[in-house]
Design an enzyme around this catalytic site. Structure first.
Site, PDB file in Angstrom:
ATOM      1  N   ASP A  78      37.608 -25.084 131.736  1.00 59.03           N
ATOM      2  CA  ASP A  78      37.267 -24.965 133.149  1.00 59.03           C
ATOM      3  C   ASP A  78      35.903 -25.561 133.470  1.00 59.03           C
ATOM      4  OD1 ASP A  78      39.645 -23.616 133.297  1.00 59.03           O
ATOM      5  OD2 ASP A  78      38.883 -22.104 134.682  1.00 59.03           O
ATOM      6  N   CYS A 119      40.289 -19.840 125.796  1.00 58.18           N
ATOM      7  CA  CYS A 119      39.679 -20.044 127.116  1.00 58.18           C
ATOM      8  C   CYS A 119      40.592 -19.633 128.267  1.00 58.18           C
ATOM      9  CB  CYS A 119      39.175 -21.475 127.240  1.00 58.18           C
ATOM     10  SG  CYS A 119      37.754 -21.732 126.129  1.00 58.18           S
ATOM     11  N   ASP A 120      40.032 -19.732 129.447  1.00 56.08           N
ATOM     12  CA  ASP A 120      40.458 -19.068 130.670  1.00 56.08           C
ATOM     13  C   ASP A 120      41.951 -18.848 130.887  1.00 56.08           C
ATOM     14  OD1 ASP A 120      37.850 -20.171 130.737  1.00 56.08           O
ATOM     15  OD2 ASP A 120      37.744 -19.752 132.853  1.00 56.08           O
ATOM     16  N   LYS A 121      42.703 -19.900 131.153  1.00 55.45           N
ATOM     17  CA  LYS A 121      44.106 -19.729 131.531  1.00 55.45           C
ATOM     18  C   LYS A 121      45.024 -19.560 130.342  1.00 55.45           C
ATOM     19  CE  LYS A 121      42.462 -20.756 134.790  1.00 55.45           C
ATOM     20  NZ  LYS A 121      41.224 -20.669 134.232  1.00 55.45           N
ATOM     21  N   SER A 468      34.580 -19.018 139.251  1.00 56.49           N
ATOM     22  CA  SER A 468      34.392 -18.882 137.816  1.00 56.49           C
ATOM     23  C   SER A 468      33.809 -17.508 137.534  1.00 56.49           C
ATOM     24  CB  SER A 468      33.421 -19.962 137.337  1.00 56.49           C
ATOM     25  OG  SER A 468      32.928 -19.657 136.059  1.00 56.49           O
TER      26      SER A 468
END
EC number: 4.2.1.9
Length: 553
Positions: A78, A119-121, A468
């Protein structure tokens, strides 16, 4: 039936032949086949080292009598995708990750799965797949990055984003910006603050889908590899005991996750992901529950960007088990929930205690008596909006000011960096939701520019996009319905007065119903920003943020 469906009986001789083409022996074929879902790649700092984690997992699976077989999943960084076309693909990647794992796992009849996200997703995408497939499963993340050091202070990537605004406004020199850039991200792992990746890895532990330590042991510590080996061994026990994701991800487990979310002050993105994961598990999590849990949960941790501590500090303080043990003092958790340890939450946290009280505050002395996130309602957000209350300056918890309206993130950033935003303003960024974006971009660049220019305690920012986990300030996102669906955000005009009261959960546009009806009659839906490829299909299927931005159907 699992792998027996493709390897047992005379008619499966061709299948066994193909397995032997992999170099597998009869002994390996006869053991349970365990899919190792590895999201390693060479572009995402949180994922560059996941091959080492996967090797440790495989060693664990083999030690416990299984045959590990690895396959890939995609991952988006991201931070690198921020503030250009790439960010439209970040949230949208979550559904691709879930779908592609479903394809691989069912096409190859795996008996069990080990998921390696960071990480994020990737974390929620994999959790969605785990719930959908309901095969015995365990998660082992790559772990958080260590904080960087700059002039005696711990820093992370959020400091670099904010330093851009500081450099633009003359508060620091370009040379100082370059020094911060060099030091902020010292190596592999998910960025060091309580941003979305670490929020989701910690909550995976709370949900019961990962071993204790999953969310906080730093990426570079040998303890991370040891945990990966244990995860590989443990998945074989889950298979033997027939403990599956839907036995673990119950309504009580999601309530526990939201409770710890509030205590930690996690990223607002958790309110997008937890409902989408719950939906795959057949559970409805609605936004009312967020405020209900927030009202009774003390806010115990202020990690970057809301405070000076990072994930390595949380790990030293006892990690997620210590946070949960502290919350249990006031009976906020369902201790009966089963986890991948084969034991309950209650058994997992028995005897755990906080080792650094400045990092995890006691329940008797919290930062606030209520949780880190809040949901706002009103004529601007009939279906809700979300704010990271824990990262808002106290004087901005209640604010009333004129709307400064922008139809894209780029227009807003230009105005902020061009010093056209004044104290008291309410920056409105619209047509950036799941459908309108498409892809509901994170707004770290404008919020960091606002913070870097010293305006984070003087202006508010509202959007149908998202933020974020590195965002701080009065940044209100996920406004639903989104502008592209004809939500009230589409009707705001320059100079309209907007009233925000975060403690009371209010987001109001001070314009009469009659005037809004007139504006609505004139409103024309925007043309799609992207007309071909994956995002064009995604925009047609995605729902507003209050549902978790999941796809219809």
């Amino acid at each position: 039936m699992g792998s027996e469906a493709m390897k047992t009986g005379l008619e499966k001789a061709p299948h066994r032949s193909l397995l032997k083409a992999l170099g597998l022996t009869d002994e390996e074929i006869n053991r349970p086949l365990v899919g190792i879902v590895n999201s390693q790649n060479d572009i995402v700092p949180g994922h560059i080292h996941l091959d080492e984690i996967a090797e440790a997992v495989k060693a664990g699976v083999r030690m416990a009598g299984g045959t590990p077989l690895e396959f890939p999943a995609i991952a988006v960084c991201d931070g690198m995708a921020m503030n250009h076309l790439g960010m439209k693909y970040s949230l949208a990647s979550r559904e691709l990750i879930a779908d592609s794992i479903e394809v691989m796992a069912l096409a190859h009849a795996f008996d069990a799965l080990v998921f390696i996200p960071n990480c994020d997703k990737v974390v929620p995408g994999m959790l969605m797949a785990a719930a959908r497939l309901n095969l015995p499963s365990i998660f082992i993340s790559g772990g958080p990055m260590l904080a960087g050091r700059y002039r005696g202070k711990d820093i992370s990537v959020s400091n670099v984003f904010e330093a851009v605004g500081a450099a633009r406004s003359g508060k620091i020199t370009e040379e100082e910006l370059k020094e911060i850039e060099e030091e902020a991200c010292p190596g592999c792992g998910s960025c060091a603050g309580m941003f979305t990746a670490n929020s989701m890895n910690c909550l995976t532990e709370v949900l019961g889908m990962a071993l204790p330590g999953n969310g906080t042991i730093p990426a570079v510590h040998a303890a991370r590899k040891r945990l990966a080996k244990k995860a590989g061994m443990q998945v074989m026990k889950l298979l033997e005991q027939n403990i599956r994701p839907l036995d673990i991800m119950t309504e009580g487990a999601f309530h526990n996750a939201l409770t710890v979310d509030m205590a930690l002050g996690c990223s607002t993105n958790t309110v997008l992901h937890l409902p989408a994961i719950a939906y795959e598990a057949g559970i409805e999590l609605d936004l009312d529950l967020v405020n209900e849990i927030s009202k009774k949960t003390p806010h115990l941790c202020k990690l970057s960007p809301a405070g000076e501590y990072h994930l390595q500090d949380l790990n030293e303080a006892g990690g997620i088990p210590a946070v949960m043990a502290e919350l249990n003092k006031i009976n906020l958790l369902d201790l009966s929930c089963i986890t991948v340890t084969g034991k309950t939450i209650g058994e997992n946290i028995a005897g755990k205690k906080v080792l650094r009280q400045e990092v995890i505050r006691p329940v008797e002395n919290p930062y606030s008596s209520q949780g880190g996130l809040a949901v706002l309602w009103g004529n601007l957000a009939p279906d809700g909006a979300v704010v990271k209350k824990a990262a808002v300056a106290p004087n901005m918890l209640s604010h009333r000011g004129p709307a400064r309206v922008f139809n894209s993130e780029e227009e807003a950033v230009e105005a902020i960096l061009g010093q056209k935003i004044k104290p008291g303003d309410v920056i409105v960024i619209r047509y950036e939701g799941p459908k309108g974006g498409p892809g509901m971009r994170e707004m770290l660049t404008p919020t960091s520019a606002v913070a870097g220019m010293g305006l984070d305690d003087k202006v508010a920012l509202i959007t149908d996009g998202r933020f974020s986990g590195a965002t701080r300030g009065a940044s209100i996102g996920h406004i639903s319905p989104e502008a592209a669906e004809g939500g009230p955000l589409a009707l705001v005009e320059e100079g309209d007065i907007i009233r925000i009261n975060i403690n009371e959960g209010i987001l109001e546009l001070e314009v009469g119903e009659e005037e809004l009806a007139t504006r609505r009659s004139r409103w024309v839906p925007p043309e799609p920003k992207i007309r071909k490829g994956y995002l064009a299909k995604y925009a047609q299927l995605v729902t507003s943020a209050n549902t978790g931005a999941r796809l219809k159907g």
